[in-house]
Design a protein around this motif. Structure first.
Motif, PDB file in Angstrom:
ATOM      1  N   GLY A   1      38.861  35.443  32.011  1.00  0.00           N
ATOM      2  CA  GLY A   1      37.405  35.434  31.964  1.00  0.00           C
ATOM      3  C   GLY A   1      36.807  36.246  33.103  1.00  0.00           C
ATOM      4  N   THR A   2      35.534  35.983  33.382  1.00  0.00           N
ATOM      5  CA  THR A   2      34.826  36.626  34.477  1.00  0.00           C
ATOM      6  C   THR A   2      34.259  35.535  35.372  1.00  0.00           C
TER       7      THR A   2
ATOM      8  N   TYR B   1      39.446  30.125  28.182  1.00  0.00           N
ATOM      9  CA  TYR B   1      40.150  31.376  28.405  1.00  0.00           C
ATOM     10  C   TYR B   1      39.200  32.549  28.571  1.00  0.00           C
ATOM     11  N   ARG B   2      38.272  32.691  27.722  1.00  0.00           N
ATOM     12  CA  ARG B   2      37.336  33.805  27.794  1.00  0.00           C
ATOM     13  C   ARG B   2      35.949  33.243  28.034  1.00  0.00           C
ATOM     14  N   GLY B   3      35.321  33.720  29.035  1.00  0.00           N
ATOM     15  CA  GLY B   3      33.991  33.223  29.324  1.00  0.00           C
ATOM     16  C   GLY B   3      33.561  33.699  30.683  1.00  0.00           C
ATOM     17  N   GLU B   4      32.428  33.182  31.139  1.00  0.00           N
ATOM     18  CA  GLU B   4      31.885  33.588  32.424  1.00  0.00           C
ATOM     19  C   GLU B   4      31.502  32.342  33.206  1.00  0.00           C
ATOM     20  N   LEU B   5      31.821  32.352  34.499  1.00  0.00           N
ATOM     21  CA  LEU B   5      31.536  31.230  35.366  1.00  0.00           C
ATOM     22  C   LEU B   5      30.969  31.760  36.679  1.00  0.00           C
TER      23      LEU B   5
ATOM     24  N   ASN C   1      41.308  31.647  37.080  1.00  0.00           N
ATOM     25  CA  ASN C   1      40.672  32.451  36.047  1.00  0.00           C
ATOM     26  C   ASN C   1      41.755  33.048  35.165  1.00  0.00           C
TER      27      ASN C   1
END
Length: 187
Positions: free
Chosen positions: A23-24, A1-5, A20
């Motif tokens: 997240g970012t 759910y929360r994170g960066e890719l 998404n």
């Protein structure tokens, strides 16, 4: 759910390819193609979906949808620089902007008016082409800095109660650029 890719030069074809949810995501180059779908739900037909308070930046990405929109923003913000966006679906727009609901609590969108945020798509150069509707804003805003509309029946589709300046933020085009085909009725 929360994170960066970060996705670089990915070429993918199939079901919903990028989703998404808060997240970012950074997408640099590549192509995303959706050719078949066995679901009637718009969200399942779209190659790239942004939801909740998620953000996506896209640079020189080509997105194609046989069904559904090519890009759907239910999230906070998508920033586009370059690339092409196309849908062959007569029901949906190539780029669809709709209400941003903070769904981090797992509730269905529309559950609480207090969680509503403005969905925004910023276009810094892209080609929106060969679609029945190029951009449709159901609820939210387009920040248009540069781009090209090519071969669409309607470049910008507005809801019946909307006017161009309410949803389309562009210092260049107050009231709508004369070269853009804008309509409030079914094209």
């Amino acid at each position: 759910y929360r994170g960066e890719l970060t996705l670089k030069n990915v070429h993918a074809e199939g079901d919903m390819l990028v989703k998404n949810f808060g997240g970012t995501v950074h997408i640099e180059g590549g192509s995303y193609k959706r050719t078949k779908c066995f679901s009637d739900a718009q969200i399942n037909q779209t190659p790239i979906v942004n939801e909740a308070d998620g953000t996506i930046t896209m640079e020189n990405v080509d997105v194609y949808a046989e069904m559904g929109s090519a890009l759907l923003n239910y999230g906070e913000k998508i920033t586009i620089t370059g690339g092409t966006f196309t849908t062959k679906d007569d029901t949906y727009a190539a780029i669809l902007v709709d209400t941003c609901w903070d769904r981090t609590d797992g509730k269905h969108s529309g559950a609480d008016d207090n969680s509503k945020k403005e969905a925004t798509v910023e276009i810094n150069g892209a080609t929106i082409e060969e679609s029945k509707r190029g951009i449709e804003v159901k609820d939210g805003k387009i920040i248009f800095k540069n781009g090209t509309f090519q071969g669409n029946e309607s470049d910008i589709y507005l809801q019946e109660n909307q006017n161009f300046d309410d949803v389309f933020d562009s210092s260049k085009y107050s009231g709508g650029p004369t070269w853009v085909k804008t309509t409030n009725t079914e094209p």
